[in-house]
Design an enzyme around this catalytic site. Structure first.
Site, PDB file in Angstrom:
ATOM      1  N   VAL A   1       0.835  -1.203   0.000  1.00 10.21           N
ATOM      2  CA  VAL A   1       0.000   0.000   0.000  1.00 10.21           C
ATOM      3  C   VAL A   1       0.869   1.252   0.000  1.00 10.21           C
ATOM      4  O   VAL A   1       0.591   2.226  -0.715  1.00 10.21           O
ATOM      5  CB  VAL A   1      -0.986  -0.012   1.197  1.00 10.21           C
ATOM      6  CG1 VAL A   1      -1.811   1.262   1.229  1.00 10.21           C
ATOM      7  CG2 VAL A   1      -1.905  -1.233   1.108  1.00 10.21           C
TER       8      VAL A   1
ATOM      9  N   LYS B   1     -12.600  -4.706  11.351  1.00  9.75           N
ATOM     10  CA  LYS B   1     -13.258  -3.728  10.481  1.00  9.75           C
ATOM     11  C   LYS B   1     -14.689  -3.459  10.957  1.00  9.75           C
ATOM     12  O   LYS B   1     -15.160  -2.327  10.926  1.00  9.75           O
ATOM     13  CB  LYS B   1     -13.238  -4.235   9.041  1.00  9.75           C
ATOM     14  CG  LYS B   1     -11.815  -4.224   8.454  1.00  9.75           C
ATOM     15  CD  LYS B   1     -11.724  -5.033   7.165  1.00  9.75           C
ATOM     16  CE  LYS B   1     -10.347  -4.923   6.531  1.00  9.75           C
ATOM     17  NZ  LYS B   1     -10.157  -5.910   5.428  1.00  9.75           N
TER      18      LYS B   1
END
Lengths: 440, 440
Positions: free
Chosen positions: A14, A205
């Site tokens: 990322v 999450k």
């Protein structure tokens, strides 16, 4: 021209995406923020390996402290993941008056409110769009898109690896282990896939989304978490015959002072929008009281999708810096000093429908014993199919769908049944999720 | 406590939703903005009819000018629709230093940049989340969620009425006219449904999204616009047999200096996420260069969904007012004085695949005449099915799918064919949209 300096901690997949986007879209980012965004420093343990990004001399360092303590840096981007040293570095950056962008769902789930409070103390921003749903802008949708509404609940496919594995098992009739091995070879699964396939990543999450959807703090250890490693092609095939797909879902809905929040494989009607989400994609189905049902779909991981979410956060903070504001979208409600405590309903109290697969000896009376034990525990059977004898062993598969029942009753019935010699091996229990559970 | 005063112009369905949300969610809105949001004035021609909302005395007025000239009002919400007097009122409000929230896609499509420029002059905000996709936060997703990315293109189901009618035609095998009549009776379609079913509303919304996705100004008159009124159950049924659904799509993709932007009924593969969007729902499928494919789904209309989008805009502006900023997310790029001009590719140059249905006399040589005319115009046939003779008349239906061809070639071939006596009635032409058209 105003320059805003970014320090990046973690130059992995990322991080590389972030560096690439900051380079190739520099002109675009200026047009959209009014500032030049400069990647000033990148810290990583490995600063030798080429990532295919052009960097000025002196940008790379092995010391993350050099970034969080650098007075020239405005925004610190944390992409190393895990709890420590990420927590210490972020808190130090905030203390030093730096804005923080992070994709770290494990840290946010465990220590999000500590971080949000620290940011408020020094009047800086924390942004974390990339922590949930990769490139899907679900965080800002919760914070801004639905700012006028109360969220009733949400269902999420939040782990690309698990969805990739389940989708291939569904398409190919293949075994979990075989698909996992192939997914690892292709880079869709980690060498140690535990976090992904056992639902842990999804639970992190879920807790991040929960804190936004319900504006408070829950204990993530109370989120019931079950993964997909015991799902078999037999279950997937039978679910399909009944009009369902099996998906690993984050399930969250508001029940007054109590929230139903859990992660487990689920039978979901094949006509539901979430059932259409295949491969490594993610999607979040959100029900708002006024807006009604909505869904947000996209890539849940990957260098460029997740990188683009990180840079969108940098843009958002840059826009604030250019205008001289921070905390424009408050993480802590106005008029409150601490987040509201949210209680997660014990799993034993959850009411849901069940898919059950028993492996039983092929003798008269088996079905009556099973249905008797279920009935004594207040579980009413919706439908039963007994499949023919499996030639490879002496057992037969009995599939059942139940009406809505209480989890504690179901578990009790299973325990009683598994003491009987007529059952061979563990009973497969998969919960059915027709839609976001109703408040009640 | 800071009070922010809102003046509402238009007390119809959406206006009523806005008033209801501001009332029931007042506490929530304070927590999220730090301000008390007061509905100070409402202008409507009809101030007698009860809308089921409690209002203080003196809130209602029949004069919209009283709102745009009221020095106590901070935010003007325009919900009357159409070009005038909405345009004049909004420009007056902006001139008077008021922020504006509008759901008016017709006005934004025709005069958006005039309004954005006027807002910049007096340093106020214009927000228009409710103009496209009802409750779906697609405007802020374009402006903020994808602020780091370049949009390659999008496909949208942007008109709930058309999607409702097509979905019912698909599910029930019913005629357009019969379903429309029923939709009108149930409130899903207006007495004059032209704007909705002829694609005009969709074209307005396409142009609003286009201006955000590509950061410039296009001439909406150049958007090819075709509606659904000539679609028959025969077409829907045959499309289904071939693995397609028929949807009214807004299609937009970037082709260098030229944009492909059009609205027409389309055959879309039934496995595409957009094909799953049923009933009055809307969805926008967006492809970003970095983020990849994404989709946003929800209710495209209705009192509470659209009302919630309007109030989310009020929250966004209130957050700016509380922090003392405006134009935080610039509509005009930094470093530019005027929007970039975007050219829309002429429809005659568009390349696409086609579904064709010919009504022909049942005689030898018909198929060879049709395929000959197509071939002479560079149109290559992918597959052909000739249906048996219809007992009610002397014609047979011939269905064809073509390979990719140029629109001008296709139209020329059809003109030539329709001169032949063997064709009975108009040829049905529906374009096939497998995905967002590639740039080229």
């Amino acid at each position: 021209m105003k320059t805003i300096s970014v320090g990046l901690i973690g130059f992995g997949t990322v991080g590389t995406g972030v560096a690439k986007i900051l380079e190739k879209n520099a002109g675009l980012l200026y047009q959209r923020t009014g500032a030049h965004i400069e990647l000033k420093k990148i810290a990583d343990l490995d600063i030798k390996r080429s990532r295919g990004v052009r960097l000025k001399k002196g940008v790379l360092t092995t010391s993350a402290d050099e970034i969080v303590n650098n007075p020239e840096i405005d925004i610190v981007v944390e992409l190393i993941g895990g709890i420590e040293p990420a927590r210490r570095l972020i808190l130090k950056a905030l203390e030093n008056g730096k804005h923080v962008v992070t994709a770290n769902k494990a840290l946010l789930s465990a220590h999000g409110w500590e971080i949000f409070s620290a940011a408020r103390l020094t009047g800086v921003d924390v942004a974390f769009e990339a922590s949930v749903g990769g490139g899907i802008p679900i965080i800002r949708t919760m914070q801004e898109g639905f700012a006028s509404d109360r969220i009733s609940g949400f269902l999420g496919i939040l782990n690309g690896t698990s969805n990739y594995i389940l989708s291939r098992m569904t398409d190919e009739g293949a075994d979990f282990k075989a698909v996992l091995k192939d997914a690892q070879a292709q880079g869709y699964a980690e060498a140690d896939p535990t976090f992904d396939v056992e639902g842990i990543d999804t639970a992190h999450k879920l807790n991040v989304l929960l804190s936004l959807a319900f504006g408070g703090k829950a204990d993530p250890k109370k989120i019931y978490t079950e993964g997909i490693s015991s799902i078999t092609p037999l279950d997937i095939d039978f679910a399909r015959q009944l009009g369902y797909k099996i998906k690993l879902l984050a399930i969250c809905s508001g029940h007054g002072s109590e929230i139903d929040a859990r992660v487990h494989p689920s039978l979901i009607p094949e006509k539901h929008m979430l059932a259409q989400v295949g491969g490594a994609f993610n999607a979040i189905f959100v029900q708002g009281q006024d807006v009604g049902p909505t869904m947000f779909y996209g890539r849940g991981a990957g260098m460029m999708p997740t990188g683009s979410a990180v840079v969108a956060d940098i843009v958002s903070i840059a826009r604030n810096i250019v205008k001289g504001v921070s905390d424009r979208v408050p993480l802590l409600p106005y008029g409150s000093k601490a987040p509201k405590a949210i209680r997660i309903k014990p799993m034993s109290d959850v009411q849901t429908r069940y898919y059950l697969r028993f492996s039983a000896v092929d003798k008269p009376g088996v079905l009556s014993s099973i249905s008797g034990a279920l009935g004594r525990n207040h579980i009413s059977i919706h439908s039963v199919v007994q499949k023919g004898r499996d030639t490879s062993n002496t057992a037969v598969s009995i599939f059942m769908l139940t009406h809505e029942a209480k989890e504690s009753d179901l578990q009790k019935a299973i325990r009683q049944l598994e003491k009987l010699s007529m059952l061979k091996g563990k009973t497969m229990v998969i919960r059915i999720v027709e839609d976001i559970p109703a408040a009640g």
